[in-house]
Design a protein around this motif. Structure first.
Motif, PDB file in Angstrom:
ATOM      1  N   ILE A 110       0.839  -1.201   0.000  1.00 19.49           N
ATOM      2  CA  ILE A 110       0.000   0.000   0.000  1.00 19.49           C
ATOM      3  C   ILE A 110       0.876   1.254   0.000  1.00 19.49           C
ATOM      4  N   THR A 111       1.952   1.231   0.759  1.00 23.42           N
ATOM      5  CA  THR A 111       2.886   2.365   0.774  1.00 23.42           C
ATOM      6  C   THR A 111       3.450   2.595  -0.620  1.00 23.42           C
ATOM      7  N   ARG A 112       3.819   1.546  -1.305  1.00 23.78           N
ATOM      8  CA  ARG A 112       4.341   1.662  -2.668  1.00 23.78           C
ATOM      9  C   ARG A 112       3.279   2.206  -3.610  1.00 23.78           C
ATOM     10  N   LEU A 113       2.064   1.688  -3.505  1.00 28.12           N
ATOM     11  CA  LEU A 113       0.979   2.134  -4.376  1.00 28.12           C
ATOM     12  C   LEU A 113       0.658   3.613  -4.159  1.00 28.12           C
ATOM     13  N   LYS A 114       0.768   4.075  -2.935  1.00 31.78           N
ATOM     14  CA  LYS A 114       0.489   5.491  -2.654  1.00 31.78           C
ATOM     15  C   LYS A 114       1.470   6.414  -3.373  1.00 31.78           C
ATOM     16  N   THR A 115       2.674   5.955  -3.642  1.00 34.50           N
ATOM     17  CA  THR A 115       3.671   6.803  -4.301  1.00 34.50           C
ATOM     18  C   THR A 115       3.483   6.867  -5.809  1.00 34.50           C
ATOM     19  N   GLU A 116       2.661   5.984  -6.357  1.00 36.85           N
ATOM     20  CA  GLU A 116       2.435   5.965  -7.803  1.00 36.85           C
ATOM     21  C   GLU A 116       1.496   7.094  -8.218  1.00 36.85           C
ATOM     22  N   ASP A 117       1.564   7.425  -9.505  1.00 31.27           N
ATOM     23  CA  ASP A 117       0.598   8.353 -10.069  1.00 31.27           C
ATOM     24  C   ASP A 117      -0.736   7.643 -10.220  1.00 31.27           C
ATOM     25  N   GLY A 118      -1.799   8.408 -10.224  1.00 29.35           N
ATOM     26  CA  GLY A 118      -3.120   7.829 -10.429  1.00 29.35           C
ATOM     27  C   GLY A 118      -4.140   8.434  -9.495  1.00 29.35           C
ATOM     28  N   GLY A 119      -5.374   8.032  -9.707  1.00 24.19           N
ATOM     29  CA  GLY A 119      -6.472   8.532  -8.900  1.00 24.19           C
ATOM     30  C   GLY A 119      -6.447   7.968  -7.498  1.00 24.19           C
ATOM     31  N   PRO A 120      -7.364   8.422  -6.670  1.00 20.16           N
ATOM     32  CA  PRO A 120      -7.440   7.944  -5.287  1.00 20.16           C
ATOM     33  C   PRO A 120      -7.658   6.440  -5.227  1.00 20.16           C
ATOM     34  N   MET A 121      -7.260   5.864  -4.111  1.00 20.06           N
ATOM     35  CA  MET A 121      -7.468   4.441  -3.855  1.00 20.06           C
ATOM     36  C   MET A 121      -8.490   4.318  -2.734  1.00 20.06           C
ATOM     37  N   ARG A 122      -9.314   3.267  -2.811  1.00 22.59           N
ATOM     38  CA  ARG A 122     -10.259   2.976  -1.727  1.00 22.59           C
ATOM     39  C   ARG A 122      -9.891   1.620  -1.140  1.00 22.59           C
ATOM     40  N   VAL A 123      -9.728   1.591   0.180  1.00 18.70           N
ATOM     41  CA  VAL A 123      -9.477   0.335   0.880  1.00 18.70           C
ATOM     42  C   VAL A 123     -10.814  -0.162   1.401  1.00 18.70           C
ATOM     43  N   GLY A 124     -11.082  -1.432   1.190  1.00 23.12           N
ATOM     44  CA  GLY A 124     -12.318  -2.034   1.638  1.00 23.12           C
ATOM     45  C   GLY A 124     -12.043  -3.294   2.435  1.00 23.12           C
ATOM     46  N   GLY A 125     -12.766  -3.429   3.508  1.00 19.83           N
ATOM     47  CA  GLY A 125     -12.590  -4.574   4.388  1.00 19.83           C
ATOM     48  C   GLY A 125     -11.966  -4.108   5.689  1.00 19.83           C
ATOM     49  N   ALA A 126     -12.565  -4.469   6.787  1.00 12.99           N
ATOM     50  CA  ALA A 126     -12.147  -3.957   8.095  1.00 12.99           C
ATOM     51  C   ALA A 126     -10.736  -4.383   8.479  1.00 12.99           C
ATOM     52  N   THR A 127     -10.350  -5.604   8.196  1.00 14.63           N
ATOM     53  CA  THR A 127      -9.021  -6.075   8.601  1.00 14.63           C
ATOM     54  C   THR A 127      -7.931  -5.362   7.822  1.00 14.63           C
ATOM     55  N   LEU A 128      -8.101  -5.257   6.505  1.00 10.98           N
ATOM     56  CA  LEU A 128      -7.115  -4.561   5.682  1.00 10.98           C
ATOM     57  C   LEU A 128      -7.071  -3.080   6.052  1.00 10.98           C
ATOM     58  N   ALA A 129      -8.224  -2.467   6.257  1.00 13.21           N
ATOM     59  CA  ALA A 129      -8.263  -1.053   6.636  1.00 13.21           C
ATOM     60  C   ALA A 129      -7.576  -0.832   7.979  1.00 13.21           C
ATOM     61  N   ALA A 130      -7.765  -1.738   8.930  1.00  9.67           N
ATOM     62  CA  ALA A 130      -7.116  -1.599  10.239  1.00  9.67           C
ATOM     63  C   ALA A 130      -5.607  -1.645  10.094  1.00  9.67           C
ATOM     64  N   THR A 131      -5.116  -2.510   9.241  1.00 11.52           N
ATOM     65  CA  THR A 131      -3.674  -2.588   8.980  1.00 11.52           C
ATOM     66  C   THR A 131      -3.170  -1.279   8.403  1.00 11.52           C
ATOM     67  N   ALA A 132      -3.893  -0.739   7.427  1.00 12.52           N
ATOM     68  CA  ALA A 132      -3.498   0.530   6.808  1.00 12.52           C
ATOM     69  C   ALA A 132      -3.601   1.683   7.803  1.00 12.52           C
ATOM     70  N   LEU A 133      -4.626   1.670   8.653  1.00 11.54           N
ATOM     71  CA  LEU A 133      -4.797   2.726   9.644  1.00 11.54           C
ATOM     72  C   LEU A 133      -3.653   2.721  10.652  1.00 11.54           C
ATOM     73  N   ARG A 134      -3.316   1.544  11.174  1.00 13.07           N
ATOM     74  CA  ARG A 134      -2.219   1.446  12.142  1.00 13.07           C
ATOM     75  C   ARG A 134      -0.893   1.919  11.542  1.00 13.07           C
TER      76      ARG A 134
END
Length: 185
Positions: A110-134
């Motif tokens: 996710i950190t790598r993807l954030k550095t790429e060009d492109g439109g916004p990303m949406r994270v879906g799913g509570a477990t994956l979102a919790a990982t990204a939030l932490r």
């Protein structure tokens, strides 16, 4: 840098799914479904955890071919198929529908993807979102709160290590008492 948004339907008591992964309480009015369509059309990349991927991929690949599909549902299905997706899972063997599978470190990817060009990303799913939030990767939260108490299930937020102060940037109401709130960090 790409923006990462976490947004889902949730009950007033904070759950995205009731016990048994029941999401039947989260029905959408035509207006709310149209709003969701417009939100999804603005997304450049969907990030899914396994459970949400399985739910979405069980319906939306052919959602436009279902009897009685509305024009918005037809467009949602087309958009879902066309938008690139990354699925994070250590148990799935493969994914389809314009998606690729990541079984390794979600934070690093996710950190790598954030550095790429492109439109916004949406994270879906509570477990994956919790990982990204932490990991401090989420830039925006969108809550679509339905006026129902489900009493348990999968929470929108998992336990946090500390406070996270947010700025309210939008509120909107929909038929049936649904309230959308959007917050940024």
């Amino acid at each position: 840098m790409r923006k990462l948004v976490y947004g889902m339907n949730l009950s007033l008591d904070g759950y995205i799914a009731a016990p048994g992964d029941d999401i039947s309480w989260g029905t959408s009015s035509d207006e709310l479904f149209q709003w969701w369509l417009e939100q999804e059309q603005a997304i450049g990349l969907f990030l899914y955890g396994r459970k949400l991927w399985e739910a979405m991929s069980s319906h939306w690949p052919t959602g436009d071919q279902q009897p009685g599909a509305t024009p918005a549902q037809i467009e949602f299905a087309r958009n879902w198929r066309d938008t690139p997706k990354v699925v994070f899972s250590s148990t799935l063997g493969k994914v389809d529908w314009n998606a690729r599978l990541v079984s390794g470190d979600a934070v690093a990817e996710i950190t790598r993807l954030k550095t790429e060009d492109g439109g916004p990303m949406r994270v879906g799913g509570a477990t994956l979102a919790a990982t990204a939030l932490r990991a401090g990767l989420i830039d925006e939260f969108t809550t679509v709160t339905h006026p129902v108490l489900v009493g348990g299930g999968t929470p929108f937020f998992t336990a946090l290590e500390g406070w996270v102060n947010l700025d309210l940037v939008e509120t909107q109401t929909f038929p049936g008492g649904v309230v959308v709130t959007r917050y940024t960090l």
